[in-house]
Design a protein around this motif. Structure first.
Motif, PDB file in Angstrom:
ATOM      1  N   GLY C 121       1.315  -1.402  -0.209  1.00  0.00           N
ATOM      2  CA  GLY C 121      -0.034  -0.342   0.154  1.00  0.00           C
ATOM      3  C   GLY C 121       1.015   0.965   0.309  1.00  0.00           C
ATOM      4  O   GLY C 121       0.257   2.224  -1.039  1.00  0.00           O
ATOM      5  N   LYS C 125       0.828   4.250  -2.718  1.00  0.00           N
ATOM      6  CA  LYS C 125       1.334   5.718  -2.524  1.00  0.00           C
ATOM      7  C   LYS C 125       2.376   6.421  -2.833  1.00  0.00           C
ATOM      8  O   LYS C 125       2.061   7.113  -3.835  1.00  0.00           O
ATOM      9  CB  LYS C 125       0.559   5.764  -0.670  1.00  0.00           C
ATOM     10  N   ILE C 132      -3.897   1.977  -5.800  1.00  0.00           N
ATOM     11  CA  ILE C 132      -4.102   1.330  -4.870  1.00  0.00           C
ATOM     12  C   ILE C 132      -5.559  -0.161  -5.120  1.00  0.00           C
ATOM     13  O   ILE C 132      -5.252  -0.988  -4.725  1.00  0.00           O
ATOM     14  CB  ILE C 132      -4.165   1.739  -3.753  1.00  0.00           C
ATOM     15  N   GLU C 133      -6.658   0.106  -6.392  1.00  0.00           N
ATOM     16  CA  GLU C 133      -6.900  -0.273  -6.379  1.00  0.00           C
ATOM     17  C   GLU C 133      -6.918  -1.527  -7.258  1.00  0.00           C
ATOM     18  O   GLU C 133      -7.388  -2.511  -6.984  1.00  0.00           O
ATOM     19  CB  GLU C 133      -8.399   0.257  -7.471  1.00  0.00           C
ATOM     20  N   GLU C 136      -4.999  -4.070  -4.724  1.00  0.00           N
ATOM     21  CA  GLU C 136      -6.282  -4.181  -3.808  1.00  0.00           C
ATOM     22  C   GLU C 136      -7.011  -5.299  -4.655  1.00  0.00           C
ATOM     23  O   GLU C 136      -7.241  -6.984  -3.735  1.00  0.00           O
ATOM     24  CB  GLU C 136      -7.971  -3.620  -3.550  1.00  0.00           C
ATOM     25  N   TRP C 160      -4.642  -0.666   2.528  1.00  0.00           N
ATOM     26  CA  TRP C 160      -5.146  -0.021   2.105  1.00  0.00           C
ATOM     27  C   TRP C 160      -5.313   0.854   3.232  1.00  0.00           C
ATOM     28  O   TRP C 160      -4.616   2.616   2.928  1.00  0.00           O
ATOM     29  CB  TRP C 160      -6.719   0.317   2.365  1.00  0.00           C
ATOM     30  N   THR C 161      -4.940   0.603   4.338  1.00  0.00           N
ATOM     31  CA  THR C 161      -4.690   1.885   5.427  1.00  0.00           C
ATOM     32  C   THR C 161      -3.449   2.352   5.691  1.00  0.00           C
ATOM     33  O   THR C 161      -2.947   2.583   6.174  1.00  0.00           O
ATOM     34  CB  THR C 161      -4.395   0.666   6.779  1.00  0.00           C
ATOM     35  N   TYR C 163      -1.421   2.376   3.011  1.00  0.00           N
ATOM     36  CA  TYR C 163      -1.322   3.700   1.919  1.00  0.00           C
ATOM     37  C   TYR C 163      -2.036   5.549   2.317  1.00  0.00           C
ATOM     38  O   TYR C 163      -1.346   5.575   2.291  1.00  0.00           O
ATOM     39  CB  TYR C 163      -3.282   3.227   0.413  1.00  0.00           C
ATOM     40  N   GLU C 164      -2.972   5.299   3.226  1.00  0.00           N
ATOM     41  CA  GLU C 164      -3.062   6.241   3.744  1.00  0.00           C
ATOM     42  C   GLU C 164      -2.633   6.843   4.652  1.00  0.00           C
ATOM     43  O   GLU C 164      -2.312   7.866   5.068  1.00  0.00           O
ATOM     44  CB  GLU C 164      -4.353   5.513   4.318  1.00  0.00           C
TER      45      GLU C 164
END
Ligand code: TPP
Ligand code: SF4
Ligand code: SF4
Ligand code: SF4
Ligand code: MG
Lengths: 390, 320, 284
Positions: C121, C125, C132-133, C136, C160-161, C163-164
């Motif tokens: 992730g 980023k 990211i999709e 996933e 995802w986490t 990534y953020e």
């Protein structure tokens, strides 16, 4: 002392004279007589060795490796299927530089099974890291066991050696053999004293798992040992000749080559027969000569080049097929002579133990001579093979 | 007899080796060599132990180490021993072979050495599969176990054969000593290694050695799982000395095999039916080993005590 | 697994990609190396990667011992699993760096310190090389197939986490890491047949017992703490430790744990009859 004995018996006596310390054994025709004779020597107290009755050839070579790594002088013998069965272990003993000596009674390998002479057993092991040599009579068989240990244990070499003798043609044939005195052999071959062995007083790691950072250098080192072996073989041959009065010529031997126009390269007992053929042809005024390829590993490229520098055509005898068309010896010889322009042709004969007669050898010379005169002949001839016309 | 306290502090198999955390093989090797001492020469055939114990130019062994191939432990030991005997050297010649190297590909070579009664010590490190190549079934893999060659599929689930009875095969060679060991019984373990060391002829120590990724288990449970194996009868501790068999540790009441199975991801898929099958096999073995003469057969199983879930980590790393 | 998943994600975006591990000899838990190559056209090169555009480090303890950016291209980027900010990380060079605390994300979401999906992730980023999709999707597919849909989804969530939470910036370039010495003998120098006795080289010990210089503490996620007051000196932990980490000292009257060799297996804690040993996180 002269004795009329089989090739197998001569090999066994050779091993005994070398005071071998560990002999792991497994029977296979036509080698079996060798280990039987050694078993007799040990049982009678004539040889102070550990004789191990293994349950397979794979185990024979495994025990040989173990005993050699533990510092013992190790001898064994095998043939054909047995050599194939221990194939994996040939690749363990050589790179670990364990100087085992093993006689191979040359015998056809594989299906359909046969028991007679062919070189497809040892040829399959030609890149395992073993030195290989081929003898032409029982005397040479005995003498070369002794020389093999000297070569194998020489610090410049430290590689296993495989003297090969033709199945039945030597193994089961009796002829007079001069047996050297023990004291003479003792002064020629000193006890084996390796630098690094398995010893709790000075622990060593032998045969560790090895990553790619090191294996390439190790292979290069082994290749270097093969190079050094050439000089060692020559030296030991001379020393042996001086001491015992028998000079085998080193890596190759030549016969009537000085003024020859045509030559044949042979191995093993076909060399012996060919000597008489050369004599006959010479009587007829034909300038033919003979090159005996004694060592196949290391391969004597320079010696061969020198020996053939003045001739106009060369024939190469092969007792096995390599499925590139001709035999493995042919392949090696041609690549050794790369750049030379004379015709080099291949003579396949004696496969599966078929007798190689004088007529066949005559034919080999005849075809080679024709090629030398620029006449068209096949590059590769199958002699005495039904359906083939040469 | 040596107790834990009296064991040597020498690290003849040093720290810094590269076995997985919690490796039962490493644990057994370390303690065996502590008892065997420095006058030992070791042969290790292809297996995890060869790789984690030596990687050129490094090694964990401080006693002489030899390796050549996979299937030849018995023969290599015989050759080494012959050389030492010829030279008049007194050393303990020891092989540390895996189950693959013993039950399967090395059986013939082991049998040869056993039948000749060569004076060597053969140690089988039984982690019940070919671990070095990434967990494939061997003749020592138990019934039901997942391996990569006995996968859990829609039609067939896990290994369909029961673990080969190696003990009887070895004992049939009428050798001086055969014993089963488990690191979970330290005193029994030490005593048997010591005993084997001091005997002559072909001696065989059969060690039960958990493998973390192969059994899909928590590395902290290496010892615990061997204890449960013994309590359930999956592993039995005995010795056969010159033909006389003796149980060296008898667990109390038989525990359910489930107790043992549930600790390990390799058994987690097993159906009730398969578990029952395995339980019957264990009961038979239990009666064979532990039942007094004339007493009735037992197969009364205490209910499983505790179910150890396989941790998330192991599921992620190695599948369900 | 991370390298392969990344390759799959790249391919799903219409690229060509190859991923392969470096086949090392060490077992589970030891530092490992894997490579991914991504291109818009077919990749023919079958060699390892020596000058990467991006280096992904899953364990920041490696930074102390290995110059992870040694071959990195000048404009390349480092992505590091760490609780620090890029500015607090010293790579010996000032380069684009992204950090994320993948271990705590993994513990939070996967309940295990398995960081390879989370770090991807961060890769998405920081580099923008893949979306990211797509990541996933390939995580769900790859993990889902093998371990079930739930595991797939949780791993995707970890990615995802991360990534953020990824922070980008520049690393510091102060320290000088010497390349780890390795004994590399020539073919003339390598001992005959590779047979070794105890020896010492410029790069350290070789031969029997030389693994003692191989510090394996980097493998450990947890490490044992012994409560001396509780300990009865039964020696079970000493007996069982597969590493030889626990040693007897003070004339055998006491024990010491040499953390250099502890792989954090937890056997000692599990077997201590009086619960004198607790396992604690080796690093955060
Ligand atoms: C002749 C041969 N076949 C296959 C292999 C590959 N191989 C190396 S180790 C191994 C498995 C070892 O299994 P085991 O003996 O149980 O030891 P473990 O690694 O489980 O401890 C295999 C199949 C080999 N080295 N040699
Ligand atoms: S795979 Fe199993 S046997 Fe091999 S090192 Fe890891 S735990 Fe030990
Ligand atoms: S955690 Fe494992 S490696 Fe560390 S000291 Fe305890 S038993 Fe040894
Ligand atoms: S197992 Fe526990 S009680 Fe025993 S020595 Fe270790 S810490 Fe002390
Ligand atoms: Mg195994």
């Amino acid at each position: 002392m002269k004795k009329v004995i089989t090739g197998d018996h001569a090999v066994a006596i050779g091993a005994k004279l070398c005071r071998v310390e560990v002999v792991p054994a497994f029977p296979i025709t036509p080698q079996t007589l060798i280990i039987e004779h050694i078993a007799d020597f040990v049982s009678d107290g004539d040889l102070d060795a550990k004789f191990l009755t293994m349950e397979s050839e794979h185990s024979v070579m495994s025990a040989a490796a173990g005993a050699s790594a533990a510092g013992a002088r190790v001898f064994t013998a095998t043939s054909s299927q047995g050599l194939a069965f221990m194939h994996e272990m040939l690749y363990a003993t050589a790179p670990l530089r364990l100087p085992v000596v093993m006689a191979n009674a040359s015998r056809t390998l594989g299906g359909p099974p046969g028991i007679w002479c062919e070189y497809n057993d040892s040829m399959g092991a030609r890149d395992s890291g073993w030195l290989q040599l081929y003898v032409e009579d029982n005397q040479e068989a005995l003498d070369m066991v002794i020389q093999s240990f000297r070569i194998a244990e020489d610090k410049r070499v430290l590689l296993p050696v495989m003297p090969c003798l033709d199945g039945f043609v030597l193994t089961h044939t009796v002829e007079p053999v001069d047996i050297p005195e023990q004291e003479e052999v003792d002064s020629f071959l000193l006890p084996y004293e390796p630098d690094i062995i398995l010893d709790p007083k000075r622990p060593a790691m032998i045969g560790t798992f090895m990553p790619s950072e090191y294996i390439m250098e190790l292979r290069r080192q082994t290749a270097g040992a093969f190079e050094s072996a050439k000089e060692v073989i020559r030296q030991i041959n001379s020393e042996f000749a001086q001491k015992f009065g028998r000079d085998y010529g080193g890596l190759i031997d030549t016969y009537m080559m000085e003024d020859a126009h045509t030559a044949l390269i042979t191995m093993g007992t076909v060399t012996s027969t060919s000597r008489e053929v050369v004599d006959e042809l010479r009587r007829k005024g034909e300038k033919v000569g003979l090159i005996k390829l004694r060592f196949f590993r290391p391969f004597p490229s320079n010696e061969l080049k020198k020996a053939v520098s003045h001739i106009s055509a060369l024939g190469v005898f092969d007792r096995s097929i390599s499925y590139h068309g001709g035999g493995p010896v042919y392949n090696e010889v041609r690549s050794a002579l790369y750049g030379m322009t004379m015709p080099v042709i291949n003579h396949l004969a004696g496969i599966g133990g078929r007798d190689v007669t004088k007529e066949q050898i005559m034919k080999m010379f005849e075809l080679t001579q024709k090629a030398g005169k620029g006449e068209k002949v096949n590059d590769i001839s199958w002699h005495n093979t039904r359906g083939e016309t040469n | 007899m040596i107790t834990i306290k009296e064991l040597s502090d020498d690290n003849l198999f040093t720290a810094g080796h590269t076995a997985c955390p919690g490796c039962g093989v490493a644990m057994s090797i370390r303690n065996a060599i502590r008892v065997l001492g420095k006058d030992t020469v070791v042969y290790v055939p292809a297996s995890c132990a060869v790789v984690f114990g030596t990687t050129f130019p490094y090694g964990a062994w401080k006693v002489p180490f030899f390796h050549t191939a996979f299937e030849n432990t018995g023969a290599c030991l015989s050759g080494m021993q012959a050389a030492f005997e010829k030279k008049g050297k007194k050393v303990t010649v020891v092989g540390f072979a895996g189950d693959g190297g013993t039950y399967d590909i090395g059986l013939q070579s082991m049998s040869g050495a056993a039948e000749r009664n060569d004076d060597v010590l053969y140690i089988c490190l039984d982690n019940e599969a070919y671990m070095n190549t990434g967990i494939q079934r061997s003749g020592g893999t138990p019934f039901g176990a997942w391996t990569t060659t006995t996968p859990v599929g829609n039609v067939v689930q896990g290994n369909r054969r029961f673990k080969k009875n190696l003990g009887d095969i070895v004992a049939a060679h009428e050798i001086p000593y055969y014993a089963t060991l488990s690191i979970g019984q330290p005193l029994d373990f030490i005593r048997k290694v010591e005993k084997a060391k001091n005997m002559r002829g072909f001696r065989f120590l059969h060690m039960f050695t958990p493998c973390i990724p192969g059994w899909k288990m928590d590395p902290a449970k290496t010892v615990e799982v061997t204890k449960r194996a013994v309590q359930s009868g999956m592993w039995t501790l005995y010795e056969i000395e010159n033909g006389d068999k003796r149980i060296t540790y008898k667990p109390g009441k038989m525990k359910s095999v489930k107790d043992y199975l549930m600790m390990q991801g390799r058994f987690r898929h097993m159906s009730e039916e398969d578990i029952k099958k395995l339980q019957m096999w264990v009961c038979k073995k239990w009666n064979l080993h532990y039942k007094e003469k004339g007493a009735p057969d037992v197969c009364e199983i205490l209910p499983p005590v505790e179910h150890h879930a396989v941790t998330e980590e192991h599921r992620e790393m190695h599948g369900p | 697994m991370a390298a392969q998943t990344l390759a799959e994600a790249a391919v799903s975006e219409g690229n060509y990609a190859v991923a392969f591990p470096y086949f090392g000899a060490e077992r589970r838990g030891a530092p490992v190396l894997a490579f991914t190559r991504i291109d818009s056209k077919k990749i023919f090169s079958k060699t390892q990667v020596y000058a990467p555009d991006c280096v992904v480090v899953l364990d920041d303890s490696l930074l102390d011992t290995i110059d992870v950016v040694a071959g990195l291209k000048p404009k390349g980027m480092a992505i590091i699993n760490s609780r620090e900010k890029p500015e607090d990380i010293d790579l010996g060079k000032i380069i684009d760096t992204a950090t994320v605390n993948a271990t705590s994300i993994a513990l939070e979401i996967l309940k295990a310190p398995i960081t390879n999906t989370a770090i991807l992730g961060a890769f998405a980023k920081a580099t923008g090389i893949i979306k990211i999709e797509s990541l996933e999707e390939s995580i769900k597919r790859k993990f889902g197939e093998k371990l079930g849909a739930k595991v797939g989804e949780r791993n995707a969530l970890a990615a995802w986490t991360a990534y953020e939470r990824t922070i980008t910036g520049k690393s510091r370039g102060v320290k000088k890491l010497e390349a780890r010495k390795q004994w590399l003998p020539t073919h003339q120098e390598i001992p005959v047949g590779g047979c070794l006795i105890e020896g010492k080289t410029d790069a350290g010990l070789i031969g029997p017992g030389s693994f003692i210089e191989n510090k394996v503490s980097g493998w450990a996620t947890y490490r044992p703490l012994r409560d001396k007051a509780k300990c009865t000196m039964c020696l079970l932990c000493w007996f069982y430790c597969p590493e030889g980490t626990i040693v007897r000292i003070s004339d055998r009257g006491d024990l010491m744990t040499n953390y250099d060799y502890c792989k954090g297996c937890g056997v000692c804690a599990n077997e201590c009859p009086v619960d004198a040993i607790k396992m604690v996180r080796a690093r955060i």
